[in-house]
Design a protein around this motif. Structure first.
Motif, PDB file in Angstrom:
ATOM      1  N   ILE A 270       0.834  -1.202   0.000  1.00  0.00           N
ATOM      2  CA  ILE A 270       0.000   0.000   0.000  1.00  0.00           C
ATOM      3  C   ILE A 270       0.868   1.252   0.000  1.00  0.00           C
ATOM      4  O   ILE A 270       0.557   2.247  -0.670  1.00  0.00           O
ATOM      5  N   LEU A 271       1.978   1.213   0.740  1.00  0.00           N
ATOM      6  CA  LEU A 271       2.887   2.363   0.752  1.00  0.00           C
ATOM      7  C   LEU A 271       3.495   2.592  -0.624  1.00  0.00           C
ATOM      8  O   LEU A 271       3.809   3.731  -0.988  1.00  0.00           O
ATOM      9  N   ILE A 272       3.669   1.527  -1.396  1.00  0.00           N
ATOM     10  CA  ILE A 272       4.234   1.653  -2.736  1.00  0.00           C
ATOM     11  C   ILE A 272       3.195   2.168  -3.725  1.00  0.00           C
ATOM     12  O   ILE A 272       3.482   3.007  -4.585  1.00  0.00           O
ATOM     13  N   VAL A 273       1.955   1.668  -3.611  1.00  0.00           N
ATOM     14  CA  VAL A 273       0.902   2.038  -4.567  1.00  0.00           C
ATOM     15  C   VAL A 273       0.395   3.454  -4.325  1.00  0.00           C
ATOM     16  O   VAL A 273       0.109   4.193  -5.282  1.00  0.00           O
ATOM     17  N   TYR A 274       0.300   3.861  -3.080  1.00  0.00           N
ATOM     18  CA  TYR A 274      -0.345   5.137  -2.753  1.00  0.00           C
ATOM     19  C   TYR A 274       0.284   6.340  -3.451  1.00  0.00           C
ATOM     20  O   TYR A 274      -0.450   7.192  -3.967  1.00  0.00           O
ATOM     21  N   PRO A 275       1.621   6.488  -3.497  1.00  0.00           N
ATOM     22  CA  PRO A 275       2.182   7.683  -4.164  1.00  0.00           C
ATOM     23  C   PRO A 275       1.766   7.828  -5.617  1.00  0.00           C
ATOM     24  O   PRO A 275       1.651   8.952  -6.130  1.00  0.00           O
ATOM     25  N   PHE A 276       1.526   6.706  -6.313  1.00  0.00           N
ATOM     26  CA  PHE A 276       1.151   6.787  -7.723  1.00  0.00           C
ATOM     27  C   PHE A 276      -0.292   7.264  -7.899  1.00  0.00           C
ATOM     28  O   PHE A 276      -0.648   7.791  -8.956  1.00  0.00           O
ATOM     29  N   LEU A 277      -1.129   7.080  -6.881  1.00  0.00           N
ATOM     30  CA  LEU A 277      -2.521   7.492  -6.969  1.00  0.00           C
ATOM     31  C   LEU A 277      -2.813   8.760  -6.182  1.00  0.00           C
ATOM     32  O   LEU A 277      -3.901   9.314  -6.287  1.00  0.00           O
ATOM     33  N   GLN A 278      -1.839   9.223  -5.404  1.00  0.00           N
ATOM     34  CA  GLN A 278      -2.077  10.378  -4.547  1.00  0.00           C
ATOM     35  C   GLN A 278      -2.419  11.637  -5.342  1.00  0.00           C
ATOM     36  O   GLN A 278      -3.227  12.450  -4.909  1.00  0.00           O
ATOM     37  N   ARG A 279      -1.812  11.799  -6.511  1.00  0.00           N
ATOM     38  CA  ARG A 279      -2.051  13.009  -7.305  1.00  0.00           C
ATOM     39  C   ARG A 279      -3.499  13.106  -7.766  1.00  0.00           C
ATOM     40  O   ARG A 279      -3.987  14.179  -8.092  1.00  0.00           O
ATOM     41  N   PHE A 280      -4.207  11.961  -7.824  1.00  0.00           N
ATOM     42  CA  PHE A 280      -5.619  11.970  -8.192  1.00  0.00           C
ATOM     43  C   PHE A 280      -6.526  12.214  -6.990  1.00  0.00           C
ATOM     44  O   PHE A 280      -7.706  12.495  -7.166  1.00  0.00           O
ATOM     45  N   PHE A 281      -5.966  12.072  -5.782  1.00  0.00           N
ATOM     46  CA  PHE A 281      -6.810  11.986  -4.589  1.00  0.00           C
ATOM     47  C   PHE A 281      -7.635  13.246  -4.365  1.00  0.00           C
ATOM     48  O   PHE A 281      -8.863  13.211  -4.342  1.00  0.00           O
ATOM     49  N   VAL A 282      -6.968  14.386  -4.195  1.00  0.00           N
ATOM     50  CA  VAL A 282      -7.677  15.626  -3.898  1.00  0.00           C
ATOM     51  C   VAL A 282      -8.575  16.034  -5.054  1.00  0.00           C
ATOM     52  O   VAL A 282      -9.742  16.397  -4.880  1.00  0.00           O
ATOM     53  N   LYS A 283      -8.046  15.952  -6.275  1.00  0.00           N
ATOM     54  CA  LYS A 283      -8.822  16.340  -7.453  1.00  0.00           C
ATOM     55  C   LYS A 283     -10.064  15.455  -7.612  1.00  0.00           C
ATOM     56  O   LYS A 283     -11.144  15.914  -7.939  1.00  0.00           O
TER      57      LYS A 283
END
Length: 292
Positions: A270-283
């Motif tokens: 999860i720590l590895i996957v999260y940074p790749f999806l974080q940029r979509f999170f707020v938007k």
């Protein structure tokens, strides 16, 4: 400008300090667990490990990787997470697309939405659910970890609001060009909705990866435990006889270091996957939340 006023600058400084403090509170336990997992038996048992390993060793990871029950639980969780996310997001996308239409185009739309909302407020209960799973012969199967929670009403509501924010002109242009509903969904709605879909996918992935209660409830064979249930049995129930390393393997390593290694390996994906999806999170959360 308001951002140049003294109160606003004070608030900004306080906000940064608060966020830094919260971030440190979140990161420090992870560093401590990692340090314990690489520490020797004596230092770990004596609680001498802080944020840096003492008597550095990788024996805990060696024993953890060699534990077939632990590796099997990771494989079960990987299957559950991949299949569960694909299955759940497929249902969410299709349902959200249909329910995002106006009443004139989708008759009884409001009735279906209220039926879904009703399931968020009221449940049949744990015992009826357990009996249903037994009658369907899903006990000890992978699908018992996927099907009961496949329809996420909350995700459907979020995504349908996002779909309703997509300009109608784009849909009308697709229909004029001869596209049907499925072609319009996959060629128009999905490309412009990737922030929302990525955000909801992240929610679903984390939910499947961290879920432990359903595995404990529906799996009578500990060899079918998902990773979260495996770790819950080791850390909370202290059930070392079924789901952890053998006693003879712990002669030179501490149970604490083994548990720390298992915890860190469990949360690493999860720590590895999260940074790749974080940029979509707020938007993804903001878009579609406000309608004109």
């Amino acid at each position: 400008m308001y951002h140049k006023t003294k109160p606003y600058r004070i608030f900004t400084v306080f906000n940064y300090i608060l966020m830094i403090a919260v971030s440190i509170m979140c990161v420090v336990p992870l560093i401590h667990v990692l340090a314990v997992s690489f520490s020797g038996k004596s230092a770990a048992n004596a609680n001498l490990v802080g944020l840096w390993p003492v008597d550095f060793t990788v024996d805990a990871y060696t024993k953890t990787v060699a534990n077939e029950n632990f590796i099997r639980s990771i494989w079960v969780t990987l299957q559950r997470t991949v299949l569960g996310t694909l299955f759940s997001m497929g249902i969410v996308i299709l349902a959200a697309y249909a329910l995002s239409k106006e009443n004139a185009r989708f008759r009884r739309r409001n009735m279906y939405i209220w039926l879904l909302v009703f399931t968020m407020l009221f449940s049949g209960g744990l015992v009826p659910m357990y009996i249903l799973i037994q009658k369907l012969h899903l006990m000890n199967s992978l699908w018992v970890l996927i099907l009961p929670g496949a329809v996420s009403v909350w995700n459907i509501i979020l995504l349908l609001n996002f779909f309703r924010a997509v300009p109608k002109e784009m849909e009308e242009a697709a229909f004029i060009d001869g596209a049907g509903h499925f072609r319009t969904l996959f060629s128009v709605y999905l490309p412009v909705s990737m922030p929302a879909i990525a955000t909801l996918s992240l929610f679903t992935i984390v939910g499947h990866w961290n879920s432990w209660f359903d595995g404990l409830l529906y799996m009578t064979d500990h060899r079918n435990y998902p990773l979260a249930t495996f770790l819950q049995s080791v850390i909370v129930q202290q059930d070392f006889s079924k789901v952890t390393v053998r006693p003879e393997d712990l002669e030179n390593i501490s149970q604490r270091t083994v548990k720390a290694a298992q915890i860190f390996i469990g949360m690493a994906p999860i720590l590895i996957v999260y940074p790749f999806l974080q940029r979509f999170f707020v938007k993804g959360i903001v878009l579609g939340a406000v309608k004109e």
